[in-house]
Each structure stands twice: as structure tokens, then as C-alpha cells.
Design an enzyme around this catalytic site. Sequence first.
Site, PDB file in Angstrom:
ATOM      1  N   ARG A  75       0.826  -1.217   0.000  1.00 20.17           N
ATOM      2  CA  ARG A  75       0.000   0.000   0.000  1.00 20.17           C
ATOM      3  C   ARG A  75       0.860   1.267   0.000  1.00 20.17           C
ATOM      4  NH1 ARG A  75      -5.176  -0.944   1.125  1.00 20.17           N
ATOM      5  NH2 ARG A  75      -5.322   0.885  -0.167  1.00 20.17           N
ATOM      6  N   ARG A 132      -1.820   5.709   0.054  1.00 21.63           N
ATOM      7  CA  ARG A 132      -2.257   6.014   1.417  1.00 21.63           C
ATOM      8  C   ARG A 132      -1.528   7.187   2.053  1.00 21.63           C
ATOM      9  NH1 ARG A 132      -3.881   0.404   4.343  1.00 21.63           N
ATOM     10  NH2 ARG A 132      -6.114   0.619   3.978  1.00 21.63           N
ATOM     11  N   ARG A 136      -6.326  12.291  -6.522  1.00 25.12           N
ATOM     12  CA  ARG A 136      -7.665  11.868  -6.097  1.00 25.12           C
ATOM     13  C   ARG A 136      -8.688  12.998  -6.064  1.00 25.12           C
ATOM     14  NH1 ARG A 136     -10.926   9.767  -5.191  1.00 25.12           N
ATOM     15  NH2 ARG A 136     -11.313   8.601  -3.285  1.00 25.12           N
ATOM     16  N   ASP A 174      -6.978  -2.309  -7.205  1.00 23.69           N
ATOM     17  CA  ASP A 174      -7.481  -2.870  -5.945  1.00 23.69           C
ATOM     18  C   ASP A 174      -7.713  -4.358  -6.150  1.00 23.69           C
ATOM     19  OD1 ASP A 174      -8.402  -2.221  -3.174  1.00 23.69           O
ATOM     20  OD2 ASP A 174     -10.192  -3.229  -3.905  1.00 23.69           O
ATOM     21  N   TYR A 192     -15.166 -10.652   0.252  1.00 22.30           N
ATOM     22  CA  TYR A 192     -15.850  -9.454  -0.256  1.00 22.30           C
ATOM     23  C   TYR A 192     -17.114  -9.815  -1.030  1.00 22.30           C
ATOM     24  CZ  TYR A 192     -12.185  -6.394   1.354  1.00 22.30           C
ATOM     25  OH  TYR A 192     -11.340  -5.704   2.159  1.00 22.30           O
TER      26      TYR A 192
HETATM   27  O1  CP3 Z   1      -0.055  -1.041  -2.644  1.00 22.47           O
HETATM   28  C1  CP3 Z   1      -0.576  -0.111  -3.275  1.00 22.47           C
HETATM   29  O2  CP3 Z   1      -0.500   1.038  -2.866  1.00 22.47           O
HETATM   30  C2  CP3 Z   1      -1.242  -0.400  -4.592  1.00 22.47           C
HETATM   31  C3  CP3 Z   1      -2.661  -0.308  -4.610  1.00 22.47           C
HETATM   32  C4  CP3 Z   1      -3.581  -1.192  -3.774  1.00 22.47           C
HETATM   33  C5  CP3 Z   1      -4.867  -0.749  -3.392  1.00 22.47           C
HETATM   34  N1  CP3 Z   1      -5.504  -1.792  -2.775  1.00 22.47           N
HETATM   35  C6  CP3 Z   1      -5.434   0.577  -3.650  1.00 22.47           C
HETATM   36  C7  CP3 Z   1      -6.554   1.099  -2.823  1.00 22.47           C
HETATM   37  C8  CP3 Z   1      -3.425  -2.512  -3.341  1.00 22.47           C
HETATM   38  C9  CP3 Z   1      -2.233  -3.451  -3.462  1.00 22.47           C
HETATM   39  C10 CP3 Z   1      -4.651  -2.873  -2.698  1.00 22.47           C
HETATM   40  C11 CP3 Z   1      -4.907  -4.203  -2.131  1.00 22.47           C
HETATM   41  C12 CP3 Z   1      -6.063  -4.407  -1.271  1.00 22.47           C
HETATM   42  N2  CP3 Z   1      -7.300  -3.835  -1.329  1.00 22.47           N
HETATM   43  C13 CP3 Z   1      -6.091  -5.386  -0.254  1.00 22.47           C
HETATM   44  C14 CP3 Z   1      -4.943  -6.308   0.097  1.00 22.47           C
HETATM   45  C15 CP3 Z   1      -3.918  -5.613   0.898  1.00 22.47           C
HETATM   46  C16 CP3 Z   1      -4.355  -5.316   2.293  1.00 22.47           C
HETATM   47  O3  CP3 Z   1      -4.313  -4.138   2.666  1.00 22.47           O
HETATM   48  O4  CP3 Z   1      -4.719  -6.261   2.995  1.00 22.47           O
HETATM   49  C17 CP3 Z   1      -7.366  -5.328   0.347  1.00 22.47           C
HETATM   50  C18 CP3 Z   1      -7.868  -6.163   1.492  1.00 22.47           C
HETATM   51  C19 CP3 Z   1      -8.129  -4.344  -0.358  1.00 22.47           C
HETATM   52  C20 CP3 Z   1      -9.544  -3.974  -0.115  1.00 22.47           C
HETATM   53  C21 CP3 Z   1      -9.724  -2.522   0.114  1.00 22.47           C
HETATM   54  N3  CP3 Z   1      -9.654  -1.561  -0.873  1.00 22.47           N
HETATM   55  C22 CP3 Z   1     -10.068  -1.846   1.330  1.00 22.47           C
HETATM   56  C23 CP3 Z   1     -10.247  -2.527   2.667  1.00 22.47           C
HETATM   57  C24 CP3 Z   1     -10.160  -0.470   1.046  1.00 22.47           C
HETATM   58  C25 CP3 Z   1     -10.576   0.657   1.976  1.00 22.47           C
HETATM   59  C26 CP3 Z   1      -9.540   1.114   2.894  1.00 22.47           C
HETATM   60  C27 CP3 Z   1      -8.323   1.715   2.190  1.00 22.47           C
HETATM   61  O5  CP3 Z   1      -8.229   2.925   2.087  1.00 22.47           O
HETATM   62  O6  CP3 Z   1      -7.493   0.958   1.759  1.00 22.47           O
HETATM   63  C28 CP3 Z   1      -9.862  -0.326  -0.336  1.00 22.47           C
HETATM   64  C29 CP3 Z   1      -9.800   0.933  -1.082  1.00 22.47           C
HETATM   65  C30 CP3 Z   1      -8.489   1.284  -1.693  1.00 22.47           C
HETATM   66  N4  CP3 Z   1      -7.659   0.428  -2.380  1.00 22.47           N
HETATM   67  C31 CP3 Z   1      -7.895   2.568  -1.689  1.00 22.47           C
HETATM   68  C32 CP3 Z   1      -6.685   2.462  -2.401  1.00 22.47           C
HETATM   69  C33 CP3 Z   1      -5.721   3.557  -2.721  1.00 22.47           C
HETATM   70  C34 CP3 Z   1      -8.477   3.829  -1.002  1.00 22.47           C
HETATM   71  C35 CP3 Z   1      -9.622   4.423  -1.732  1.00 22.47           C
HETATM   72  C36 CP3 Z   1      -9.292   5.553  -2.681  1.00 22.47           C
HETATM   73  O7  CP3 Z   1      -8.220   6.181  -2.639  1.00 22.47           O
HETATM   74  O8  CP3 Z   1     -10.187   5.804  -3.492  1.00 22.47           O
END
Ligand code: CP3
Length: 357
Positions: free
Chosen positions: A40, A44, A53, A89, A164
Site C-alpha cells: 500500500r 495512502r 484523487r 485494488d 468481499y
Molecule cells: O499497494 C498499493 O498502494 C497499490 C494499490 C492497492 C490498493 N488496494 C489501492 C486502494 C493494493 C495493493 C490494494 C490491495 C487491497 N485492497 C487489499 C490487500 C492488501 C491489504 O491491505 O490487505 C485489500 C484487502 C483491499 C480492499 C480494500 N480496498 C479496502 C479494505 C479499502 C478501503 C480502505 C483503504 O483505504 O485501503 C480499499 C480501497 C483502496 N484500495 C484505496 C486504495 C488507494 C483507497 C480508496 C481511494 O483512494 O479511493
Amino acid sequence: MSTDATAARDNDVPEPRPDARFLRAARGRSVDATPVWFMRQAGRALPEYRKVRERATLIEITRDPALCAEVTLQPVRRLGVDAAILFADITTPFTGLGVPFDIVEGRGPVMERPIRTMADVQALRTFDPQDAVAPLLEAISIIRRESPVPLIGFAGAPFTLACYLVEGGPSRDFVNTKRLMHAEPETWAALLDRLVDTTIAYLRAQVAAGAEAIQVFDSWVGGLSPLDYERRLWPWMRRLFDGLAGLGVPLTHFGVGTGGILRLQASAGGDVIGLDWRIALSEGRRLVGERAVQGNLDPVLLLGPWEGVEESARWILAQNDRRPGHIFNLGHGVLPGTDPDQLARLVDLVHDFGASR
Ligand code: CP3
């Protein structure tokens, strides 16, 4: 490079770079310094991501190849990490299964309708990467040409994806998913079959487009007992890794809260096994046997003073004892609110520690 892997690459993909630190460590080879990247790392912590964004959602970014490549490379430029991870994602391929979803601010991915019956599973579309994620594959080829470090492609693992799909959104206890697993084993098997096939097709397409390594995120699998993992998941995880073998890229198998199932996970597959912070790295290495490990700093420490980060990072490096086959990472993803300067400082600390044996 095997012929299978060569055949999997498109003609215009640049030559492989097996001497990159990240790829050497993933293969268990000696390195001049421990490679480090952060799960991530895009999205983030970075102000430049937040700026993007303001004009595009996550889903829009993954459908705009140039923007997706830009966001993927932001942490590489700012932090000096040894790998890029594709910006997408784990739910991104759901569109190609015919499952509409949205990513809700502060909550995560939410499905329009959960998948809970055999009829729901049978109604899933067959995933075709060229049709479902063409802009993402184009982003990969841009990143592959522009990135100074290897690009990691990724997908969610079948259990985590099923959480999910079956819950319909984020969950703590995965009650509906576990209920399906036990009360309707045929529906469970049919769902996992579809998710394994989808994930193999999705990851093969990412490698063909230029991804140089793959990580499978099984973020929620730590919620399963060893018995359930072995009986109701392991055969599909094995099929998944068997289906990815021969791609010629290292495969990382990651989960959270997996101290009790690490041996099982490792026996299902993966060249690199991800460790979270709840297990000492040396103990994790003992459990997974002769292969590389990735981890395992508690991401919460990065929200606190530098001294706490430094103490833990040095402990982890000492636990590894300069053995080849360690990729430094957090035990889970970077948390919102993390100061990017702390991340950059951690990268320097890991690199300054020096070479493996
Ligand atoms: O590593 C990176 O930065 C690359 C991008 C990436 C995202 N999601 C972008 C994202 C990766 C590798 C993921 C994987 C992901 N997504 C996982 C596995 C890794 C982990 O953290 O366990 C899981 C479980 C998800 C599911 C998910 N997506 C959740 C729980 C959320 C909400 C919370 C959060 O902010 O992460 C997301 C949304 C998401 N995925 C965002 C991003 C940048 C945030 C929303 C946004 O910016 O619009």
C-alpha cells in the site's frame, strides 16, 4: 528464462532484469543491500496521490493508463523503494465477472449484491483480461518501460476475494463466507473454482504485459482455523500456484494473522512468503523452510516516534542475520496518516544496513 515465460511476454516488453535487488532476494540470491518496498505504498501516505484523487476516483485511475502508471511510480520516486506495485485494488477484476461494486470512502469495496447461492455463482461471467482490464494492462506496459525498479503485479487470493463477494463488503468475522464454506460445500467449491480460474487468467495477463513479479494477497485468511484452511482452501491455493508456475516470475504469498497456518500456506505455494509482525522473522523463516520471506514491521509504529521504527527495523534485520532471501516490508499495508518522510527514512536505514552473506 524458460520458454513458457518468454512466450508469456509480449514482444515489446523490455528485457528481464534478474539482477535487480528485489528479484535476487525473491530468488534467495545474495544482495548488496536488503531490498525494501511497502504494501500500500501508493495511495495512502502520499500528498501527490491525494492531489490526483481530487480529480479522479480509484476506479477512474485504474481505467486511465497514464494516470495509473503515474500513481504507481509516485512512491518509487519519492521513497527510493526497490519495487513498484501496480496501482489497482483486489476488487478490480470483479467488473469482468459481472459483479458491480463501488469503493466507498473510509469503508472499502461494497458490492451491489452479495454472491451467496449456486445460481449467483453460475451467473458470474467468464473473466477475459483483454476485455475486462485492458487499460490496466496498458498501464503495466508503460510502468515496465519507465520504472527503474521491478513492477509487482498482484491479485487477491480466492478466500479474501470470496469474503468481499459473499459478505457484500468489508467484514470482521466473515460469518456468511464461513457459513457458505461449511453449509454449502458445493457452492463454495464452485465459487473457489471460478476465483482460481479468474486469478490465474488475470495474473498471467499482468505478466504478459510486463509485470516482473506477482504477489497474491490473502489478507483475511488468518481468520481460518488450520483445519478449515487445509480441507476447504488448500487444494484451491495449490491449484492457483500450480497455474502460475512456469510464468518465470517470483510469486509472493501474503497473509495477515497467519502464524498458525504458515506451514500450510507455504506448502500451497509461493517463492516468497509474507510474514506479519505477530511472528519473529527467524521463527517465520523456520516454519516456511527453504524459501524467501517478506516482512515484517508493524505498520502502526510508523505513526509514532522514529525511535520505535528504528528499534523494530534493526531487530528484524538482526533476526534475519544477513541470510539471503529477505525482502523488507511492513507486516501489512501502510496506514493512512503515515508520514512519507518516516517511510523514506526507513528505506535508507534498511539499505544502509548493508549486504547479505
Ligand atoms: O499497494 C498499493 O498502494 C497499490 C494499490 C492497492 C490498493 N488496494 C489501492 C486502494 C493494493 C495493493 C490494494 C490491495 C487491497 N485492497 C487489499 C490487500 C492488501 C491489504 O491491505 O490487505 C485489500 C484487502 C483491499 C480492499 C480494500 N480496498 C479496502 C479494505 C479499502 C478501503 C480502505 C483503504 O483505504 O485501503 C480499499 C480501497 C483502496 N484500495 C484505496 C486504495 C488507494 C483507497 C480508496 C481511494 O483512494 O479511493
